[in-house]
Design a protein around this motif. Sequence first.
Motif, PDB file in Angstrom:
ATOM      1  N   GLU A 330       0.816  -1.214   0.000  1.00 59.84           N
ATOM      2  CA  GLU A 330       0.000   0.000   0.000  1.00 59.84           C
ATOM      3  C   GLU A 330       0.854   1.270   0.000  1.00 59.84           C
ATOM      4  N   GLN A 331       2.038   1.183   0.601  1.00 64.42           N
ATOM      5  CA  GLN A 331       2.815   2.398   0.857  1.00 64.42           C
ATOM      6  C   GLN A 331       3.317   3.102  -0.413  1.00 64.42           C
ATOM      7  N   PRO A 332       3.923   2.417  -1.385  1.00 59.95           N
ATOM      8  CA  PRO A 332       4.349   3.131  -2.593  1.00 59.95           C
ATOM      9  C   PRO A 332       3.173   3.669  -3.411  1.00 59.95           C
ATOM     10  N   VAL A 333       2.024   2.979  -3.369  1.00 56.07           N
ATOM     11  CA  VAL A 333       0.849   3.495  -4.075  1.00 56.07           C
ATOM     12  C   VAL A 333       0.414   4.821  -3.461  1.00 56.07           C
ATOM     13  N   TRP A 334       0.366   4.881  -2.159  1.00 58.35           N
ATOM     14  CA  TRP A 334      -0.033   6.090  -1.435  1.00 58.35           C
ATOM     15  C   TRP A 334       1.001   7.197  -1.634  1.00 58.35           C
ATOM     16  N   LEU A 335       2.276   6.845  -1.530  1.00 53.54           N
ATOM     17  CA  LEU A 335       3.325   7.859  -1.645  1.00 53.54           C
ATOM     18  C   LEU A 335       3.446   8.407  -3.059  1.00 53.54           C
ATOM     19  N   GLY A 336       3.117   7.610  -4.080  1.00 56.07           N
ATOM     20  CA  GLY A 336       3.103   8.155  -5.430  1.00 56.07           C
ATOM     21  C   GLY A 336       2.110   9.289  -5.557  1.00 56.07           C
ATOM     22  N   LEU A 337       0.941   9.128  -4.930  1.00 60.42           N
ATOM     23  CA  LEU A 337      -0.058  10.194  -4.923  1.00 60.42           C
ATOM     24  C   LEU A 337       0.446  11.410  -4.146  1.00 60.42           C
ATOM     25  N   VAL A 338       1.089  11.166  -3.009  1.00 57.38           N
ATOM     26  CA  VAL A 338       1.619  12.267  -2.201  1.00 57.38           C
ATOM     27  C   VAL A 338       2.686  13.041  -2.976  1.00 57.38           C
ATOM     28  N   LEU A 339       3.551  12.325  -3.679  1.00 60.36           N
ATOM     29  CA  LEU A 339       4.603  12.986  -4.463  1.00 60.36           C
ATOM     30  C   LEU A 339       3.992  13.869  -5.546  1.00 60.36           C
ATOM     31  N   ALA A 340       2.984  13.351  -6.250  1.00 56.82           N
ATOM     32  CA  ALA A 340       2.328  14.159  -7.282  1.00 56.82           C
ATOM     33  C   ALA A 340       1.674  15.388  -6.676  1.00 56.82           C
ATOM     34  N   ALA A 341       1.038  15.214  -5.502  1.00 58.66           N
ATOM     35  CA  ALA A 341       0.389  16.343  -4.842  1.00 58.66           C
ATOM     36  C   ALA A 341       1.413  17.374  -4.369  1.00 58.66           C
ATOM     37  N   ALA A 342       2.528  16.901  -3.839  1.00 57.83           N
ATOM     38  CA  ALA A 342       3.562  17.832  -3.378  1.00 57.83           C
ATOM     39  C   ALA A 342       4.093  18.683  -4.519  1.00 57.83           C
ATOM     40  N   LEU A 343       4.065  18.149  -5.736  1.00 53.46           N
ATOM     41  CA  LEU A 343       4.489  18.894  -6.922  1.00 53.46           C
ATOM     42  C   LEU A 343       3.352  19.711  -7.524  1.00 53.46           C
ATOM     43  N   GLY A 344       2.142  19.597  -6.961  1.00 53.79           N
ATOM     44  CA  GLY A 344       1.000  20.363  -7.439  1.00 53.79           C
ATOM     45  C   GLY A 344       0.460  19.909  -8.775  1.00 53.79           C
ATOM     46  N   GLN A 345       0.608  18.634  -9.115  1.00 57.41           N
ATOM     47  CA  GLN A 345       0.313  18.174 -10.466  1.00 57.41           C
ATOM     48  C   GLN A 345      -1.089  17.601 -10.698  1.00 57.41           C
ATOM     49  N   GLY A 597      -6.586   1.205  13.310  1.00 61.66           N
ATOM     50  CA  GLY A 597      -5.572   0.807  14.279  1.00 61.66           C
ATOM     51  C   GLY A 597      -4.603  -0.255  13.797  1.00 61.66           C
ATOM     52  N   TYR A 598      -4.323  -0.283  12.499  1.00 59.09           N
ATOM     53  CA  TYR A 598      -3.404  -1.289  11.958  1.00 59.09           C
ATOM     54  C   TYR A 598      -1.970  -0.766  12.033  1.00 59.09           C
ATOM     55  N   GLU A 599      -1.133  -1.430  12.782  1.00 60.75           N
ATOM     56  CA  GLU A 599       0.266  -0.990  12.886  1.00 60.75           C
ATOM     57  C   GLU A 599       0.974  -1.096  11.544  1.00 60.75           C
ATOM     58  N   ASN A 600       0.604  -2.093  10.727  1.00 61.02           N
ATOM     59  CA  ASN A 600       1.291  -2.288   9.450  1.00 61.02           C
ATOM     60  C   ASN A 600       0.716  -1.429   8.330  1.00 61.02           C
ATOM     61  N   CYS A 601      -0.288  -0.613   8.629  1.00 57.98           N
ATOM     62  CA  CYS A 601      -0.801   0.359   7.656  1.00 57.98           C
ATOM     63  C   CYS A 601      -1.502   1.478   8.417  1.00 57.98           C
ATOM     64  N   PRO A 602      -0.722   2.433   8.958  1.00 59.82           N
ATOM     65  CA  PRO A 602      -1.310   3.510   9.761  1.00 59.82           C
ATOM     66  C   PRO A 602      -1.980   4.581   8.899  1.00 59.82           C
ATOM     67  N   GLY A 603      -2.294   5.717   9.504  1.00 59.70           N
ATOM     68  CA  GLY A 603      -3.121   6.725   8.850  1.00 59.70           C
ATOM     69  C   GLY A 603      -2.452   7.566   7.794  1.00 59.70           C
ATOM     70  N   HIS A 604      -1.150   7.505   7.652  1.00 53.15           N
ATOM     71  CA  HIS A 604      -0.449   8.174   6.546  1.00 53.15           C
ATOM     72  C   HIS A 604       0.617   7.218   6.024  1.00 53.15           C
ATOM     73  N   PRO A 605       1.107   7.435   4.810  1.00 54.99           N
ATOM     74  CA  PRO A 605       2.097   6.497   4.260  1.00 54.99           C
ATOM     75  C   PRO A 605       3.393   6.514   5.045  1.00 54.99           C
ATOM     76  N   VAL A 606       4.001   5.337   5.160  1.00 56.34           N
ATOM     77  CA  VAL A 606       5.199   5.153   5.983  1.00 56.34           C
ATOM     78  C   VAL A 606       6.132   4.169   5.283  1.00 56.34           C
ATOM     79  N   TRP A 607       7.317   4.060   5.821  1.00 55.10           N
ATOM     80  CA  TRP A 607       8.222   2.978   5.445  1.00 55.10           C
ATOM     81  C   TRP A 607       8.148   1.902   6.509  1.00 55.10           C
ATOM     82  N   ARG A 608       7.936   0.663   6.087  1.00 54.09           N
ATOM     83  CA  ARG A 608       7.975  -0.477   6.979  1.00 54.09           C
ATOM     84  C   ARG A 608       8.949  -1.500   6.406  1.00 54.09           C
TER      85      ARG A 608
END
Length: 761
Positions: A330-345, A597-608
């Motif tokens: 889940e994490q790279p899928v979520w972070l790809g969206l975050v990266l695009a948003a951070a660039l305003g795209q 409350g999932y430790e392996n998928c919390p409320g924002h993207p993370v590295w695990r």
Amino acid sequence: MTQKPVMHSAHWGAFHAQREGEHLRVTPFPRDPDPSPLLQNFRHALHHPARVARPMVRRGWLENGPGPDQRRGADEYVAVSWEEACQRVAQELKRVGDAHGPAGIFGGSYGWSSAGRFHHAQSQVHRFLNTVMGGYVRSVNSYSSGAASVLLPHIVGDMTEIARRGVSWEEIAAHSDIVLAFGGLALKNSQVASGGLSEHTERGFMRQAAQRGTRFISVSPLKSDLPDEAQGEWLALRPGTDAAFMLGLLSVLIADGLTDEAFLARYCVGWPEMVAYLRGEEDGVVRDARWAAEICGISSEAIGTFARRLHGKRVLVTVAHALQRAEHGEQPVWLGLVLAAALGQPGLPGGGYTYALGALGHYGKHHNLVSFPALPQGKNGIDRLIPVARIADMLLNPGTPFDYNGRRLTYPHIRLAYWAGGNPFHHHQDLARLRRAFCQLDTLIVHESAWTASARHADIVLPATMTLEREDIGGAPTDRHLVAMQPVAAPYAEAKDDYTIFSELARRLGREEAFTEGRDARGWLQHHYRQLQEKLAAHQVTIPEFGQFWQQGVIELPQVKDGGRMINAFRADPEAAPLPTPSGKIEIFSATIAGFGYENCPGHPVWREPQQKPDADHPLWLIANQPATRLHSQLDFGEYSLSGKRGGREVCRLNSQDAAARGIADGDIIELYNDRGHVLAAARLTDAIMPGVVQLPTGAWYDPVDPTAARPLCRHGNPNVLTLDIGTSSLTQGCSGQITVVQVRKFAGEVTPVQAFIPPQ
């Protein structure tokens, strides 16, 4: 005898087929600019020795009756008549239904059996179980996108809008400056699409974009994940570390003041939480470029330079299926969206974020004005489900609770599994464990056209026709051609189509009218075609009558250019056109997911950290990706599929340095192994794969020397002997089969011939 060519279609293209004795001449659809070579797998398929010729019953089940049996996969089969086979299937369905109800029956199948919209095996088996048996335990999501399909609705909305309508190849060719493709854009993947595709256009659009100046960047361990036409760059990361790399990029953008703070404030929620995580305010770990470099194997200087290249450009971030088919996918899928948003795209033409572009031939295309009708599934009388990749967990652990998307569910106790149009011994991981799971069943019933590994583990095998042996209609939501799939040959031996089989079973169980509604197969085709005519007439569009369509073989349907409609409207006015998320915005932080409350998928993207990492015993990453010579495991015995093997074995690609360190030469038979089993393959040395990584595609039919072994040896080259059967996280429970760790050595034992295509005794 030679017959005249007829029109037909497959998931990898439309074509004309002409019978020449026992073989076919296959000619691609003339309007296809880049036809798939997978079409040649049909040439010698009709009468291949691997075909299932008659109804067969496993000897142990026939002699001892239903019940768990460790002989599955290693037993003999007894041929029976259709009368006896149907009688036994109907009796067993009634026994299980009466004793355990629908909760004791699992409706298997997978959606790739046929491009035809009526003879779609998954639809047929589910309709049968709903209308005749009152329901069944179902699976949800897919092996390909199990993690993303659950995650994306939480954070950005409808997955179809993001994957199929997010951006078009035309937009990319006209507007994109940079296409940042995590997992690449391999053309082998976009050769195929459910329902078929008549025009393969990705290669041409990549060429156009590159000529205009678009810079394609493939982030992948494999250079082959980006075609030459893209004229792109290859950035080789350690497998499974894309999330860390993206976090490093975000840290550089923040530190250099290159984020689009106005976009993040207006269109997103949760950016402050993301920044706090990167700065280590949550746990004291600063996730900057130096931190990321240690994980992904790219220098911090290179990460910084890479991040700064993105600023001020029209950037499209794409994330492939492959990234989320791994632990914490889940994490790279979520972070790809975050990266695009951070660039305003997001919402800009040719910019933003799209999931799985290039993963299927449907993505990045225009949509038809209306969709072709689907076979009604009926109503399932129970709501019992599992994520599709948790089949072995269910069979091995009935009654055990599990988490899924905020729900606490329990695995049902399945007595009978009914499979039509699927091969779980291709899709699933840890095949020894899967075999143990299937041995727990009372009965496994399979419809199959060939002796796949799944058929070899079944108790009752009913011979099913191939697509070439029946009539149907091929069509897809983003394909402008509707194809009359005219039969090329009569059914092989005693094979029957799924609808005929289910109709007979429904009759024996007293529910024939409920299942058939009084129609034969041609009646259903005409019914669905009339429904299509009515839908188009509402838009003042007329198409030919069914008879003329069938004679022509193909018609063209109207399309609409609606790519990016959801995200474009959202960017234009987020208050008037909010996203279908709880906040109406892009959710960098999801309160809903945090609340689970999932430790392996919390409320924002993370590295695990993954539990699988190279060590002294298993120092190499294995990439088990999709094959280039077939769709999944379909027609593995086909001409084109066989052309990609060496000596009948699948080919494993490894870096020349890793081969030299092990005394392996090109063409050697090598053994890949770990704690779950052993696999033989033919070695191919290359520098187009990064050191420390080997690649063995999925889809070679499972061929164990000893099917009952705890750590089996597959002599054909099926990597799912080695892959780990765990969910990606408690949120999605997706498949983690893309990446595992192995050791490789030159095989020193007796090399026996591959027997995957020889029917069982």
